[in-house]
Design a protein around this motif. Structure first.
Motif, PDB file in Angstrom:
ATOM      1  N   ARG A 201       0.804  -1.216   0.000  1.00 37.92           N
ATOM      2  CA  ARG A 201       0.000   0.000   0.000  1.00 37.92           C
ATOM      3  C   ARG A 201       0.842   1.273   0.000  1.00 37.92           C
ATOM      4  O   ARG A 201       0.326   2.354  -0.265  1.00 37.92           O
ATOM      5  N   GLY A 202       2.124   1.143   0.279  1.00 35.46           N
ATOM      6  CA  GLY A 202       2.995   2.312   0.251  1.00 35.46           C
ATOM      7  C   GLY A 202       3.645   2.545  -1.100  1.00 35.46           C
ATOM      8  O   GLY A 202       4.667   3.243  -1.185  1.00 35.46           O
ATOM      9  N   SER A 203       3.062   2.006  -2.168  1.00 32.04           N
ATOM     10  CA  SER A 203       3.686   2.074  -3.491  1.00 32.04           C
ATOM     11  C   SER A 203       3.112   3.167  -4.387  1.00 32.04           C
ATOM     12  O   SER A 203       3.497   3.264  -5.553  1.00 32.04           O
ATOM     13  N   ASN A 204       2.197   3.994  -3.850  1.00 29.82           N
ATOM     14  CA  ASN A 204       1.564   5.047  -4.663  1.00 29.82           C
ATOM     15  C   ASN A 204       0.983   4.472  -5.953  1.00 29.82           C
ATOM     16  O   ASN A 204       1.239   4.947  -7.065  1.00 29.82           O
ATOM     17  N   THR A 205       0.184   3.422  -5.793  1.00 31.43           N
ATOM     18  CA  THR A 205      -0.463   2.768  -6.917  1.00 31.43           C
ATOM     19  C   THR A 205      -1.880   3.303  -7.076  1.00 31.43           C
ATOM     20  O   THR A 205      -2.663   3.296  -6.126  1.00 31.43           O
ATOM     21  N   ALA A 206      -2.204   3.770  -8.272  1.00 36.19           N
ATOM     22  CA  ALA A 206      -3.503   4.397  -8.518  1.00 36.19           C
ATOM     23  C   ALA A 206      -3.877   4.213  -9.982  1.00 36.19           C
ATOM     24  O   ALA A 206      -3.161   3.567 -10.761  1.00 36.19           O
ATOM     25  N   ALA A 207      -5.010   4.774 -10.368  1.00 35.59           N
ATOM     26  CA  ALA A 207      -5.452   4.789 -11.764  1.00 35.59           C
ATOM     27  C   ALA A 207      -5.305   6.202 -12.304  1.00 35.59           C
ATOM     28  O   ALA A 207      -5.298   7.175 -11.544  1.00 35.59           O
ATOM     29  N   VAL A 208      -5.199   6.320 -13.619  1.00 38.26           N
ATOM     30  CA  VAL A 208      -5.097   7.627 -14.270  1.00 38.26           C
ATOM     31  C   VAL A 208      -6.093   7.700 -15.415  1.00 38.26           C
ATOM     32  O   VAL A 208      -6.141   6.800 -16.265  1.00 38.26           O
ATOM     33  N   GLN A 209      -6.861   8.765 -15.426  1.00 36.17           N
ATOM     34  CA  GLN A 209      -7.788   9.050 -16.514  1.00 36.17           C
ATOM     35  C   GLN A 209      -7.184  10.159 -17.376  1.00 36.17           C
ATOM     36  O   GLN A 209      -6.715  11.176 -16.854  1.00 36.17           O
ATOM     37  N   LEU A 210      -7.186   9.953 -18.681  1.00 36.21           N
ATOM     38  CA  LEU A 210      -6.672  10.949 -19.613  1.00 36.21           C
ATOM     39  C   LEU A 210      -7.834  11.495 -20.446  1.00 36.21           C
ATOM     40  O   LEU A 210      -8.481  10.739 -21.183  1.00 36.21           O
ATOM     41  N   ASP A 211      -8.107  12.776 -20.304  1.00 36.01           N
ATOM     42  CA  ASP A 211      -9.187  13.426 -21.040  1.00 36.01           C
ATOM     43  C   ASP A 211      -8.616  14.573 -21.867  1.00 36.01           C
ATOM     44  O   ASP A 211      -8.252  15.618 -21.330  1.00 36.01           O
ATOM     45  N   ALA A 212      -8.495  14.337 -23.163  1.00 34.06           N
ATOM     46  CA  ALA A 212      -7.982  15.345 -24.092  1.00 34.06           C
ATOM     47  C   ALA A 212      -6.615  15.875 -23.646  1.00 34.06           C
ATOM     48  O   ALA A 212      -6.383  17.085 -23.595  1.00 34.06           O
ATOM     49  N   VAL A 213      -5.724  14.964 -23.328  1.00 40.45           N
ATOM     50  CA  VAL A 213      -4.370  15.332 -22.895  1.00 40.45           C
ATOM     51  C   VAL A 213      -3.491  15.552 -24.116  1.00 40.45           C
ATOM     52  O   VAL A 213      -3.417  14.707 -25.015  1.00 40.45           O
ATOM     53  N   ARG A 214      -2.839  16.667 -24.157  1.00 38.41           N
ATOM     54  CA  ARG A 214      -1.996  17.053 -25.280  1.00 38.41           C
ATOM     55  C   ARG A 214      -0.657  16.313 -25.250  1.00 38.41           C
ATOM     56  O   ARG A 214       0.005  16.229 -24.206  1.00 38.41           O
ATOM     57  N   ALA A 215      -0.262  15.726 -26.373  1.00 37.26           N
ATOM     58  CA  ALA A 215       1.044  15.081 -26.515  1.00 37.26           C
ATOM     59  C   ALA A 215       1.720  15.646 -27.754  1.00 37.26           C
ATOM     60  O   ALA A 215       1.265  15.421 -28.880  1.00 37.26           O
ATOM     61  N   SER A 216       2.793  16.381 -27.548  1.00 32.63           N
ATOM     62  CA  SER A 216       3.526  16.975 -28.668  1.00 32.63           C
ATOM     63  C   SER A 216       4.580  15.984 -29.157  1.00 32.63           C
ATOM     64  O   SER A 216       4.853  14.967 -28.503  1.00 32.63           O
ATOM     65  N   PRO A 217       5.203  16.255 -30.295  1.00 29.60           N
ATOM     66  CA  PRO A 217       6.283  15.380 -30.767  1.00 29.60           C
ATOM     67  C   PRO A 217       7.405  15.228 -29.736  1.00 29.60           C
ATOM     68  O   PRO A 217       8.080  14.192 -29.698  1.00 29.60           O
ATOM     69  N   GLN A 218       7.599  16.254 -28.906  1.00 31.69           N
ATOM     70  CA  GLN A 218       8.644  16.186 -27.882  1.00 31.69           C
ATOM     71  C   GLN A 218       8.310  15.189 -26.767  1.00 31.69           C
ATOM     72  O   GLN A 218       9.170  14.839 -25.967  1.00 31.69           O
ATOM     73  N   ASP A 219       7.057  14.738 -26.722  1.00 32.12           N
ATOM     74  CA  ASP A 219       6.620  13.812 -25.683  1.00 32.12           C
ATOM     75  C   ASP A 219       6.556  12.370 -26.164  1.00 32.12           C
ATOM     76  O   ASP A 219       6.141  11.482 -25.409  1.00 32.12           O
ATOM     77  N   ILE A 220       6.969  12.101 -27.369  1.00 27.93           N
ATOM     78  CA  ILE A 220       6.869  10.754 -27.931  1.00 27.93           C
ATOM     79  C   ILE A 220       8.130   9.950 -27.584  1.00 27.93           C
ATOM     80  O   ILE A 220       9.237  10.302 -27.987  1.00 27.93           O
ATOM     81  N   ILE A 221       7.927   8.886 -26.860  1.00 25.85           N
ATOM     82  CA  ILE A 221       9.044   8.008 -26.486  1.00 25.85           C
ATOM     83  C   ILE A 221       9.429   7.109 -27.649  1.00 25.85           C
ATOM     84  O   ILE A 221      10.612   6.884 -27.920  1.00 25.85           O
ATOM     85  N   ALA A 222       8.420   6.574 -28.330  1.00 27.93           N
ATOM     86  CA  ALA A 222       8.681   5.698 -29.477  1.00 27.93           C
ATOM     87  C   ALA A 222       7.574   5.880 -30.509  1.00 27.93           C
ATOM     88  O   ALA A 222       6.402   5.671 -30.187  1.00 27.93           O
TER      89      ALA A 222
END
Length: 356
Positions: free
Chosen positions: A190-211
């Motif tokens: 429980r001390g692992s900061n485990t949670a869920a994430v919702q993404l709603d219209a989140v901007r991803a630029s070319p600089q944010d692309i890992i692969a």
């Protein structure tokens, strides 16, 4: 590292059963240089036995001997670091890597769904819509560890709605449209900061692309992802077998042969893992790695069972508690961490049917 081991020994139970120390795990690991393990020296890494991700696998195993919660956080952070090391986006790596290595920025893998997608287990849960000079991301990642507030970054494999090849993008907790849930109410870790994430219209630029081409890139990074994940099994099994051997030597010698056999099997599986990661065979021979992960999970269950058998009824006495109950709970997590043993077995069955 003695100071870190001491800190983990004093707080392992609290890390497993509460969120009170969740935000202290990452800094504690970073203070002892853990995240630099297996990272090239030129990128800020530390010298190790192998000089590659094998050092990270063994380091995670070392931490898991004391606390699987801490090892889980370690795996999440170090996996994200590995993504940057294997990314063609050098600018992104240079921008984020220093803060990830020193623990001032949390990195979350977010690619469990992607690894299942790669093996045909499930579709991608995040979709991308083309936007001006980039993408707009929508979807949900139901289970991510190391989402340490107030600031984290995470990776996600996303499926473009226009039919282009899936890609891997990074998003930040500070980006508009990123919503982190409360920590999941787990029975352990429980001390692992485990949670869920919702993404709603989140901007991803070319600089944010890992692969830009997820399938090929995921196949290359999967051995490190699963290899470091196996580090948790190695460390937990080792700790349980050491405890079992210690107790058996003082009264239940009939178990000694079984314990020694399990220790030998663990050493052999660990060497197979390290060799396969080093020579690259797991990039194209994923089933072999899946079988290793399953075998290690089985060995964890065998190890905690042997510890219980060695201790007998003493394992149920609170006054004699020395971490067994925590290791038992931690062992229940090993088969279900994504991709789960059931999912891997299904992937192996599918592969076997396809090759007949």
């Amino acid at each position: 590292m003695a100071a870190l081991y001491d800190w983990l020994a004093r707080h392992a139970e609290a890390l497993d059963q509460s969120e009170a120390l969740a935000n202290e795990v990452l800094p504690a690991l970073a203070a002892h240089g853990c995240f630099r393990s297996g990272v090239p020296l030129a990128s800020g890494g530390a010298a190790g036995e192998y000089g590659d991700v094998r050092d990270a696998i063994l380091s995670i195993a070392d931490i898991a001997r004391h606390s699987v919660t801490a090892a889980f956080v370690y795996w999440g952070q170090r996996s994200f670091i590995e993504y940057l090391l294997q990314s063609p986006n050098t600018a992104l790596r240079e921008r984020l890597l220093p803060a990830l290595l020193d623990g001032t920025l949390a990195g979350a893998t977010g690619l469990s769904n992607a690894m299942k997608f790669l093996s045909g287990m499930e579709p991608l849960s995040v979709h991308a819509t083309p936007a001006q000079d980039g993408w707009t991301l929508n979807g949900k990642l139901a289970w991510i560890t190391n989402l340490r507030p107030p600031h984290f970054v995470a990776a996600a494999a996303v499926a473009p709605v226009n039919g282009e090849a899936p890609l891997v993008a990074m998003f930040s907790s500070e980006a508009a449209g990123v919503q982190r849930s409360d920590n999941l109410q787990l029975i352990a870790l429980r001390g692992s900061n485990t949670a869920a994430v919702q993404l709603d219209a989140v901007r991803a630029s070319p600089q944010d692309i890992i692969a830009p081409q997820a399938p090929e890139w995921l196949a290359r990074v999967r051995p490190a992802f699963l290899g470091m994940q196996c580090g948790m099994s190695i460390g937990l099994a080792s700790a349980a077998l050491d405890k079992a051997a210690q107790v058996a030597a003082s009264g239940r010698g009939q178990l000694s042969d079984n314990i020694a056999s399990a220790q030998h099997a663990l050493a052999a599986l660990t060497q197979q893992l390290l060799d396969g990661v080093a020579d690259g065979r797991f990039v194209t021979a994923a089933p072999a790695m899946f079988k290793l992960r399953i075998a290690m999970a089985d060995l964890v269950q065998q190890a905690v069972s042997l510890e219980l058998q060695a201790k007998g009824g003493h394992a149920y006495l609170m006054q004699e508690e020395d971490g067994f109950a925590r290791r038992w709970r931690e062992s229940a997590f090993i088969p279900v961490i994504t991709p789960s043993i059931t999912q891997l077995q299904a992937a192996l069955a599918k592969h076997a049917a396809a090759t007949q």
